[in-house]
Design a protein around this motif. Structure first.
Motif, PDB file in Angstrom:
ATOM      1  N   VAL A 189       0.849  -1.214   0.000  1.00 21.88           N
ATOM      2  CA  VAL A 189       0.000   0.000   0.000  1.00 21.88           C
ATOM      3  C   VAL A 189       0.873   1.249   0.000  1.00 21.88           C
ATOM      4  N   GLY A 190       1.924   1.263   0.842  1.00 23.72           N
ATOM      5  CA  GLY A 190       2.817   2.423   0.962  1.00 23.72           C
ATOM      6  C   GLY A 190       2.676   3.073   2.319  1.00 23.72           C
ATOM      7  N   GLN A 191       3.134   4.318   2.417  1.00 18.30           N
ATOM      8  CA  GLN A 191       3.057   5.040   3.685  1.00 18.30           C
ATOM      9  C   GLN A 191       1.615   5.488   3.914  1.00 18.30           C
ATOM     10  N   VAL A 192       1.075   5.201   5.075  1.00 18.10           N
ATOM     11  CA  VAL A 192      -0.329   5.518   5.352  1.00 18.10           C
ATOM     12  C   VAL A 192      -0.411   6.417   6.587  1.00 18.10           C
ATOM     13  N   ASN A 193      -0.989   7.599   6.413  1.00 22.12           N
ATOM     14  CA  ASN A 193      -1.228   8.494   7.550  1.00 22.12           C
ATOM     15  C   ASN A 193      -2.635   8.229   8.069  1.00 22.12           C
ATOM     16  N   PHE A 194      -2.779   8.173   9.380  1.00 24.13           N
ATOM     17  CA  PHE A 194      -4.105   7.843   9.918  1.00 24.13           C
ATOM     18  C   PHE A 194      -4.307   8.404  11.319  1.00 24.13           C
ATOM     19  N   ASP A 195      -5.577   8.498  11.700  1.00 27.41           N
ATOM     20  CA  ASP A 195      -5.975   8.819  13.068  1.00 27.41           C
ATOM     21  C   ASP A 195      -6.794   7.629  13.557  1.00 27.41           C
ATOM     22  N   ILE A 196      -6.774   7.390  14.852  1.00 27.74           N
ATOM     23  CA  ILE A 196      -7.672   6.354  15.405  1.00 27.74           C
ATOM     24  C   ILE A 196      -8.674   7.035  16.323  1.00 27.74           C
ATOM     25  N   ALA A 197      -9.946   6.701  16.144  1.00 29.65           N
ATOM     26  CA  ALA A 197     -10.985   7.221  17.048  1.00 29.65           C
ATOM     27  C   ALA A 197     -11.922   6.079  17.415  1.00 29.65           C
ATOM     28  N   PHE A 198     -12.613   6.263  18.536  1.00 30.49           N
ATOM     29  CA  PHE A 198     -13.571   5.273  19.038  1.00 30.49           C
ATOM     30  C   PHE A 198     -14.971   5.865  18.937  1.00 30.49           C
ATOM     31  N   GLY A 199     -15.877   5.118  18.313  1.00 30.16           N
ATOM     32  CA  GLY A 199     -17.274   5.563  18.230  1.00 30.16           C
ATOM     33  C   GLY A 199     -18.184   4.396  18.618  1.00 30.16           C
ATOM     34  N   GLY A 200     -17.755   3.634  19.638  1.00 28.12           N
ATOM     35  CA  GLY A 200     -18.437   2.386  19.999  1.00 28.12           C
ATOM     36  C   GLY A 200     -17.608   1.212  19.527  1.00 28.12           C
ATOM     37  N   PHE A 202     -13.364   0.789  17.560  1.00 34.12           N
ATOM     38  CA  PHE A 202     -12.180   1.564  17.144  1.00 34.12           C
ATOM     39  C   PHE A 202     -12.002   1.481  15.632  1.00 34.12           C
ATOM     40  N   TYR A 203     -11.765   2.650  15.029  1.00 34.36           N
ATOM     41  CA  TYR A 203     -11.495   2.711  13.582  1.00 34.36           C
ATOM     42  C   TYR A 203     -10.231   3.526  13.331  1.00 34.36           C
ATOM     43  N   ALA A 204      -9.523   3.173  12.254  1.00 36.19           N
ATOM     44  CA  ALA A 204      -8.444   4.020  11.735  1.00 36.19           C
ATOM     45  C   ALA A 204      -9.018   4.794  10.556  1.00 36.19           C
ATOM     46  N   TYR A 205      -8.815   6.105  10.549  1.00 35.44           N
ATOM     47  CA  TYR A 205      -9.360   6.986   9.504  1.00 35.44           C
ATOM     48  C   TYR A 205      -8.219   7.417   8.578  1.00 35.44           C
ATOM     49  N   ILE A 230      -4.172  -2.467   5.727  1.00 37.41           N
ATOM     50  CA  ILE A 230      -3.922  -1.370   6.673  1.00 37.41           C
ATOM     51  C   ILE A 230      -4.369  -1.778   8.076  1.00 37.41           C
ATOM     52  N   LYS A 231      -5.531  -2.406   8.154  1.00 35.21           N
ATOM     53  CA  LYS A 231      -6.032  -2.821   9.478  1.00 35.21           C
ATOM     54  C   LYS A 231      -5.052  -3.796  10.139  1.00 35.21           C
ATOM     55  N   ALA A 232      -4.585  -4.771   9.366  1.00 34.11           N
ATOM     56  CA  ALA A 232      -3.674  -5.773   9.947  1.00 34.11           C
ATOM     57  C   ALA A 232      -2.380  -5.109  10.402  1.00 34.11           C
ATOM     58  N   ALA A 233      -1.844  -4.188   9.582  1.00 33.81           N
ATOM     59  CA  ALA A 233      -0.565  -3.549   9.930  1.00 33.81           C
ATOM     60  C   ALA A 233      -0.725  -2.703  11.189  1.00 33.81           C
ATOM     61  N   ILE A 234      -1.815  -1.923  11.268  1.00 39.36           N
ATOM     62  CA  ILE A 234      -1.990  -1.054  12.445  1.00 39.36           C
ATOM     63  C   ILE A 234      -2.242  -1.904  13.696  1.00 39.36           C
ATOM     64  N   ALA A 235      -3.101  -2.919  13.569  1.00 35.66           N
ATOM     65  CA  ALA A 235      -3.424  -3.751  14.732  1.00 35.66           C
ATOM     66  C   ALA A 235      -2.158  -4.395  15.288  1.00 35.66           C
ATOM     67  N   ASN A 236      -1.231  -4.712  14.384  1.00 35.41           N
ATOM     68  CA  ASN A 236       0.018  -5.347  14.768  1.00 35.41           C
ATOM     69  C   ASN A 236       0.948  -4.377  15.501  1.00 35.41           C
ATOM     70  N   ILE A 255     -11.529   3.337   7.880  1.00 34.85           N
ATOM     71  CA  ILE A 255     -12.508   4.171   7.174  1.00 34.85           C
ATOM     72  C   ILE A 255     -11.765   5.123   6.250  1.00 34.85           C
ATOM     73  N   PHE A 256     -12.030   4.964   4.957  1.00 31.78           N
ATOM     74  CA  PHE A 256     -11.434   5.860   3.961  1.00 31.78           C
ATOM     75  C   PHE A 256     -12.366   7.060   3.795  1.00 31.78           C
ATOM     76  N   ILE A 257     -11.758   8.254   3.852  1.00 28.29           N
ATOM     77  CA  ILE A 257     -12.562   9.480   3.757  1.00 28.29           C
ATOM     78  C   ILE A 257     -12.201  10.217   2.474  1.00 28.29           C
ATOM     79  N   ASP A 258     -13.223  10.675   1.784  1.00 33.34           N
ATOM     80  CA  ASP A 258     -12.933  11.427   0.565  1.00 33.34           C
ATOM     81  C   ASP A 258     -12.901  12.904   0.924  1.00 33.34           C
ATOM     82  N   ASP A 259     -12.110  13.686   0.164  1.00 33.23           N
ATOM     83  CA  ASP A 259     -11.895  15.063   0.620  1.00 33.23           C
ATOM     84  C   ASP A 259     -12.611  16.089  -0.245  1.00 33.23           C
ATOM     85  N   SER A 260     -13.663  15.666  -0.910  1.00 32.01           N
ATOM     86  CA  SER A 260     -14.322  16.635  -1.781  1.00 32.01           C
ATOM     87  C   SER A 260     -15.763  16.857  -1.359  1.00 32.01           C
ATOM     88  N   PRO A 261     -16.020  17.916  -0.581  1.00 32.61           N
ATOM     89  CA  PRO A 261     -17.412  18.180  -0.212  1.00 32.61           C
ATOM     90  C   PRO A 261     -18.258  18.431  -1.457  1.00 32.61           C
TER      91      PRO A 261
END
Ligand SMILES: O=C(O)[C@H]1NCC[C@@H]1O
Length: 365
Positions: A189-200, A202-205, A230-236, A255-261
Motif C-alpha cells: 500500500v505504501g506510507q499511510v497516515n491515519f488517526d484512530i478514534a472510538f465511536g463504539g 475503534f477505527y483508523a481513519y 492497513i487494518k492488519a498492519a496497524i493492529a500489529n 474508514i477511507f474518507i474522501d476530501d471533496s465536499p
C-alpha cells in the motif's frame, strides 16, 4: 404431469409455496433447525434480525451473552452470515433480554468474522422494527427506544408518520480520539497516515486520495484489499486499549474518507471492517468516531450537523450534541440519524444432513 386439465387460473407455484421439510421417519424436527428473521437494510447495508429459533444465551450482561454466543453457537452465526443464506458482506443482530432496568432490549451484532461492539446501521433498523412491530409501544410522533449493546446503552428516537417509522436517530456512547496524526508503512500500500478514534468501536481513519483511492463501487475490490492490509498492519503495531473494557479493545475497521465536499454533503466515507466487509451505509459507529475527530481538529462545532454519505450515496446526519470527559479523553456524544427499510421476512432451515449446513464463503480476499 398435471392430473386435471388446467383452467389457467391456478397459481402454478402454489404447491411449492406450501413446501414443508418432509418427515424422515417422524424426525423432521430433530433434523432441521429453523431460524426466523426480519431482513432489513439501512442505507443499503443489510441487517438480518434474528427473531426466533436462536438458542437462549446465558449471562447477565450483553458482553457475557456475546461471549456465550461465541463459545457455543458460532456455527449458527456462520450458517446465518455465510453463503448460501448470506454472503461475505452480511450483517446480523441477535435480540436479547435487556441488561439494564431502563432498557427495552439488548442486541448482539454478528458479521463475517465474529461479533462487533457497536453498529449504528443496526440500531437504526432495530429501533424502526421494534416500534413498528409493537415490541416497544409507540408514543406518538417520537418514540424513545433504549437498547443495550456490547459497548453500552444506546438511546434511539424513532420518528413516525402515522404508524410508519420514517427516520431514527440515536445518541451513542462517548466517542473520542484515541491516537491522532499516526503514520505507518504498509506492504503493498505504501506510507499511510491515519488517526484512530472510538465511536463504539475503534477505527483508523485514512484520507482516500492520499492512497489514490476513489470511493466508488468500481473500486470496491481495491478498497477491501487496502483496508484489510492497513487494518492488519496497524493492529500489529499499535494495539488499542479501551479505558474500561478489554472486550472492546480491538481495531474493528479502516474508514477511507474522501476530501471533496459536494453540495450539502460534508464528504463520503467507506468503512472496511471485520474480515474485509465493505459497509454499504456511511457506518453509524464510524461517523460517531469521525465527529469526535472533527471536533478535536476544530473543523466542526458542537451541535453542528454534517451529512456523510456512503459508497452508494446513502446518507447519515451526525452531530456532536454534548462534550464530556471520558477517563481523561475529551469525548463527545454523537447523535446519528438515518433511514432503514424492511425488505423481507425469512425462515432459514439448517438441515443436519446438509454437508454445507454451516455455510461457506467463496470470497476470501
Ligand atoms: O453502522 C455501523 O456502525 C456498522 N455498519 C457495519 C459496520 C458497523 O458495525
Amino acid at each position: 404431469m398435471p392430473t386435471k386439465p388446467r383452467t389457467g387460473k391456478e397459481n402454478t407455484a402454489e404447491k411449492l409455496r406450501q413446501w414443508q421439510p418432509p418427515e424422515e421417519s417422524g424426525a423432521r424436527q430433530e433434523n432441521t433447525q429453523i431460524i426466523e428473521t426480519l431482513e432489513c437494510h439501512t442505507g443499503g447495508e443489510p441487517l438480518r434480525i434474528i427473531t426466533g429459533g436462536f438458542p437462549e444465551l446465558t449471562g447477565t450482561t450483553v458482553l457475557e451473552k456475546r461471549r456465550n454466543c461465541r463459545q457455543h453457537y458460532d456455527a449458527l452465526r456462520r450458517a446465518l452470515m455465510f453463503e448460501p443464506r448470506g454472503h461475505a458482506d452480511m450483517y446480523g443482530a441477535i435480540i436479547t433480554e435487556p441488561e439494564r432496568e431502563n432498557s427495552h432490549f439488548g442486541a448482539i451484532f454478528i458479521h463475517n468474522e465474529g461479533y462487533s461492539t457497536m453498529c449504528g446501521h443496526a440500531v437504526i433498523a432495530l429501533a424502526k422494527c421494534a416500534v413498528e412491530s409493537g415490541m416497544v409501544a409507540q408514543t406518538g410522533e417520537v418514540t424513545q427506544v433504549v437498547i443495550d449493546v456490547p459497548c453500552g446503552q444506546i438511546h434511539a428516537r424513532a420518528f413516525a408518520r402515522g404508524k410508519v417509522i420514517t427516520r431514527v436517530s440515536f445518541d451513542s456512547v462517548p466517542a473520542f480520539v484515541y491516537a491522532a496524526g499516526q503514520s505507518i508503512f504498509v506492504d503493498g500500500v505504501g506510507q499511510v497516515n491515519f488517526d484512530i478514534a472510538f465511536g463504539g468501536a475503534f477505527y483508523a481513519y485514512v484520507q482516500a486520495s492520499s492512497l489514490g483511492l476513489e470511493l466508488i463501487p468500481r473500486q470496491q475490490e481495491k478498497l477491501i484489499a487496502c483496508g484489510r492490509k492497513i487494518k492488519a498492519a496497524i493492529a500489529n503495531k499499535l494495539p488499542v486499549c479501551h479505558p474500561f473494557e478489554s472486550d472492546l479493545s480491538f481495531l474493528y475497521g479502516v474508514i477511507f474518507i474522501d476530501d471533496s465536499p459536494v453540495d450539502a454533503v460534508h464528504s463520503r466515507n467507506v468503512c472496511i471492517f471485520a474480515d474485509g466487509e465493505l459497509d454499504r451505509s456511511p457506518t453509524g459507529s464510524g461517523v460517531s468516531g469521525r465527529i469526535a475527530l472533527h471536533i478535536a481538529k476544530e473543523q466542526v462545532s458542537l451541535n453542528q450537523d454534517i451529512i456523510i454519505e456512503s459508497i452508494l450515496g446513502s446518507q447519515f446526519t451526525v452531530r456532536a450534541c454534548e462534550a464530556l470527559d471520558y477517563d481523561g479523553y475529551p469525548a463527545v456524544i454523537a447523535r446519528v440519524s438515518g433511514q432503514a427499510f424492511v425488505c423481507g421476512k425469512a425462515q432459514w432451515l439448517i438441515n443436519e444432513q446438509d454437508p454445507l449446513k454451516h455455510g461457506f464463503l467463496l470470497r476470501q480476499s
